[in-house]
Write an enzyme that holds these catalytic residues in place. Structure first.
Site, PDB file in Angstrom:
ATOM      1  N   GLU A 152       0.797  -1.228   0.000  1.00 60.21           N
ATOM      2  CA  GLU A 152       0.000   0.000   0.000  1.00 60.21           C
ATOM      3  C   GLU A 152       0.832   1.281   0.000  1.00 60.21           C
ATOM      4  OE1 GLU A 152      -2.471  -0.809   3.385  1.00 60.21           O
ATOM      5  OE2 GLU A 152      -3.918  -1.943   2.207  1.00 60.21           O
ATOM      6  N   GLU A 211      -6.572  -7.107  -1.992  1.00 60.85           N
ATOM      7  CA  GLU A 211      -6.977  -7.486  -0.634  1.00 60.85           C
ATOM      8  C   GLU A 211      -8.492  -7.397  -0.527  1.00 60.85           C
ATOM      9  OE1 GLU A 211      -5.042  -5.242   2.413  1.00 60.85           O
ATOM     10  OE2 GLU A 211      -3.019  -5.692   1.677  1.00 60.85           O
TER      11      GLU A 211
END
Length: 868
Positions: free
Chosen positions: A478, A544
């Site tokens: 991320e 995710e």
């Protein structure tokens, strides 16, 4: 910058299996630094007394050693972790230890002896026989170290090694944030050890000699870091004769002696020997490149579900005067992985050997929070991912580049690997976070030592680059690494050391999955209504997306004390131990089955939710294959600790219904029901057209009465989804006041079932009143030993019975009643229709002979059947 991190690597590199190499994994002792008055020179003298020192676990962490010596309680059980002193409060000396090992070794003639550490966390000084081995301390968890100890060995062959291991300089305050206060990321270590939303803090922050220590003996040449690249041009099929593949090969060759060494360097593959005459200068390390080799009719490596996982043994040798000076072995999968942007979905598309692969993946944290890694555990965990019909594992950036044994298992079972480097949005500054000690600008520069990070990246790339399973590199979870790390990684290290794999700056970057919907680019993470996975569009390559994962009652009993086995209730706070183990609420999804009366009742009903969640997740994504999506990766499929969320099997390798719901929804050829419009469709992930398929749909009421709808012949093309007929009118006509079962079957011309799927439908109010009052039934159960590692369990349900619903099968020791773990079931949580039978095959790796099978279901009383 480049020169600095290159210098750190001059003595590194080795991972292929060496000719003469063994582990130092027994007979270590240790002592806390505060109890030791002598220095390393004295401790490493074989005559120094070590009376009273504690047996040490190496490889292992300090915490593992303390646990194995019963100095601390099991931090995975109950609230025991709170009883162990945290390094943030005690100071680093509390977990700073000396480790000492006596071993026998000496060098004869031109032999060279190498001491190799595959992982130390965090800093270490090393002594051998009264001499210091490393002139500057070893630093960095993710960096190997190799030392030529030939001249330091005792003439008698009796040697003593002493290593002092220091924890990370900054261990972080475990204040409840993701990675605690974030400062754990100032060093090159595992960020999760300061705590996350799926784990409590690891008290020693993984301090120790946590990975293998080996001794390697060579002659005057040391072969290191072989590099194999395979090119498979064109679009291939798994079967039939193959056009040639191209093999590119290079290897580093070190000459540590004072004289040049001449000889023949060669490698062997598929019965062919490719060789080259070389001279290696004194005290030098040279990279030798071979001409490209054409491999005729190669046996290709494919991801799971698409073809075989063929591997070629490769042997590398350096010969001089008919003597082998050094030799290495490795296994190579011949395949080519490409990425082609899908303009329709606006996401990357994965191609293997020219064929597009719809990515069905799981996120992986680490095998064990205390780094107790074994080949057998890696093999079992990766096999579970294959059994879920997944084809990819993503290694999350807050942990490790996994160990080579993990990638060996992925090579074996056909799991592509999406590899993050060691950065996370939480610790490394993506978001404003009041729990973090330092601001985003400061955190953005973590870790503090950037040359060390680049050195570890170079070493890590060399460690794992030869694995067929390794598919993609990713800068971080991320978030990208700092710019002065990202640019050398992207523009120098990866092109120079690999050059064949796609690199993504971070795990949800637009270059991987264009985020046209806004937001962070991943999720949702909580429990969803199954309809949402079909109807709510997320990100086209979702890195995710996930949900719940409480295990069954047997699993809960392993780590939750009896007095805390209290069923969580909707909208109420769960028991403190459940909360401590990161329970994520099932909200109101349990209540439609009847409010949980006990923890055992809750666990059984949770499995129904688990199954439905993960079947719907993968069915929903697959239903929009190549339209909305090119892939999805579940957050997450396993836990390295006894957590109560995001897992298909528990820490003890006991699967729950998540695994089998996901297995069902991820079938390569799969029939399914859209909960939005009751449309029956089939998804085909394979490369071939399936003709003359029979698509059958039936329904059953709670008494077992059958309602036939339709069966039709049709076909489906490769890598596609096809809709066939809706069931909405059929289901509307049925009396749904109690709910019904819907049975879908996909059969071939021989009337063999290629895919079966049973849905349980709620009543008009969204409840399962029929399930709550369904009559008990007693299927006939037999269990037969097929071979020494395989049992066949058959469940038969007589005509006139209700559906024998949602049966859990467990292989057990018939005397203790304990489950055999791990065990691999080709299906589980199965429902048996009236008049039908199902045979489930169970495989287990051990030599257990005292076997029985335990079966229980929603309306089937628990029964234990001896294996015959």
């Amino acid at each position: 910058m480049k020169k600095l991190y290159f210098l750190l690597l001059l003595s590194l590199g080795y991972e292929a299996q060496a000719q003469n190499k063994y582990e130092l994994n027994q007979g270590w002792v240790c002592e806390n630094v505060k109890q030791v008055k002598a220095d390393g020179s004295a401790l490493s003298n074989p005559g120094f007394s070590l009376n009273g020192w504690m047996p040490a676990t190496v490889p292992g962490t300090v915490l593992t050693t303390l646990l194995n010596n019963q100095k601390v309680p099991d931090p995975f059980y109950g609230m025991n972790n709170e009883k162990i002193a945290d390094i943030y409060k005690t100071g680093n000396d509390h977990y700073t230890y000396w480790f000492v090992k006596d071993f026998n070794e000496k060098a004869i003639g031109n032999e060279q002896v190498w001491l190799q550490f595959r992982g130390i966390n965090y800093k270490a000084s090393i002594f051998l026989n009264g001499k210091k081995v490393n002139t500057t301390p070893h630093e960095g968890m993710h960096l190997r170290a190799q030392y030529n100890i030939t001249r330091l060995l005792s003439a008698t062959g009796k040697n003593r090694l002493a290593v002092i291991v220091y924890p990370p300089d900054v261990v972080g305050n475990p204040n409840g944030g993701q990675g605690g206060d974030g400062t754990i990321a100032k060093g090159l270590t595992t960020q999760y050890t300061a705590g996350w939303d799926w784990i409590q803090p690891t008290r020693d922050r993984n301090t120790g000699i946590w990975d293998k220590v080996t001794i390697e003996k060579t002659k005057s040449i040391n072969i290191q870091n072989p590099h194999v690249v395979t090119l498979v041009p064109g679009k291939r099929n798994p079967d039939g004769k193959q056009a040639p593949a191209i093999i590119k090969f290079s290897v580093e060759v070190e000459n540590p002696t004072a004289k040049p060494v001449s000889g023949t360097l060669q490698y062997q593959i598929a019965g062919k020997t490719i060789q080259k005459a070389v001279t290696i200068a004194a005290n030098s390390n040279s990279e030798i490149k071979f001409p490209d080799f054409t491999l005729e009719n190669p046996k290709l490596w494919w991801p799971s579900g698409y073809g075989a996982q063929n591997l070629y043994p490769v042997e590398v040798k350096f010969m001089s005067n008919q003597q082998t000076l050094d030799q290495e072995r490795l296994n190579v999968g011949v395949r080519q992985i490409d990425n082609i942007w899908n303009a329709h979905t606006q996401s990357m598309g994965a191609y293997v050997n020219g064929q597009k692969i719809f990515v069905k993946g799981g996120n992986w944290i680490i095998s064990d929070a205390m780094l107790r890694f074994t080949d057998a555990r890696y093999d079992a965990e990766v096999r579970y991912h294959k059994d879920m019909n997944l084809n990819l594992i993503r290694i999350w950036g807050g942990a490790l580049l996994e160990r080579p044994e993990f990638y060996n298992a992925c090579d074996k079972y056909g799991l592509l690997v999406f590899q993050d480097f060691w950065f996370s949005g939480d610790c490394n500054g993506r978001w404003v976070d009041p729990l973090k000690k330092e601001d985003q600008w400061t955190r953005r520069k973590y870790p503090d030592n950037h040359p060390l990070v680049l050195a570890a990246m170079e070493d890590g790339i060399k460690l794992i680059r030869n694995h067929a399973s390794l598919a993609f590199w990713c800068g971080g979870n991320e978030i990208t690494p700092p710019e002065d790390i990202l640019q050398p990684l992207k523009n120098d290290l990866l092109p120079r050391l690999d050059g064949t794999r796609q690199f993504f700056d971070f795990s949800n970057s637009d270059e991987m999955s264009f985020n046209s919907l806004g937001g962070n680019g991943d999720g949702p993470y909580g429990i969803q209504h199954p309809k949402s996975f079909w109807g709510t569009r997320t990100f086209p390559y979702n890195s995710e997306v996930g949900s719940v994962g409480v295990g069954d009652y047997v699993s809960l009993q392993r780590f939750i004390p009896k007095e805390n086995l209290i069923a969580p209730q909707n909208k109420n706070k769960a028991d403190s131990v459940w909360e401590y183990h990161k329970y994520i609420g099932y909200d109101g999804h349990i209540d439609p089955y009847g409010k949980a009366k006990s923890a055992e009742d809750f666990a059984m009903k949770a499995q129904l939710v688990n199954y439905d969640q993960y079947r719907a997740l993968m069915e929903g994504f697959s239903s929009h294959m190549w339209d909305w999506y090119t892939g999805s990766i579940i957050w997450k499929t396993q836990n390295p600790w006894t957590a109560l969320r995001g897992q298909m099997y528990d820490y003890y390798l006991d699967p729950n219904a998540c695994l089998y719901g996901l297995r069902k929804g991820s079938e390569p050829l799969h029939i399914m029901l859209n909960p939005l419009d009751s449309m029956v469709s089939v998804v085909n992930n394979g490369f071939s057209t399936h003709n003359s398929l029979m698509i059958q749909a039936k329904a059953y009421d709670m008494d077992g009465k059958e309602y036939f709808y339709s069966q039709v012949f049709n076909s489906i093309g490769p890598s596609s989804v096809r809709k066939f007929f809706p069931l909405n009118e059929f289901l509307t006509k049925l009396d749904k006041k109690e709910g019904v079962f819907v049975s879908l079957k996909l059969m071939n011309e021989q009337q063999q079932a290629l895919s079966e799927n049973i849905y349980w439908m709620a009543d008009h109010d969204g409840n399962y009143k029929g399930l709550q009052s369904i009559k008990q039934t007693k299927p006939t159960i037999t269990a037969l030993q097929k071979d020494k590692h395989q049992v066949a369990v058959t469940l038969s349900n007589a005509n006139g019975n209700p559906v024998a619903f949602f049966n859990r099968i467990a292989l057990i020791n018939k005397q203790t009643g304990e489950r055999i773990l791990p065990a691999f079931y080709d299906d589980n949580y199965v429902s048996i229709l009236p008049g039908e039978s199902r045979t489930i095959t169970v495989e287990y790796p051990g030599t257990e002979r005292n076997l029985a099978v335990e079966v229980y279901g929603w309306n089937v009383a628990k029964e234990v059947v001896e294996v015959r």
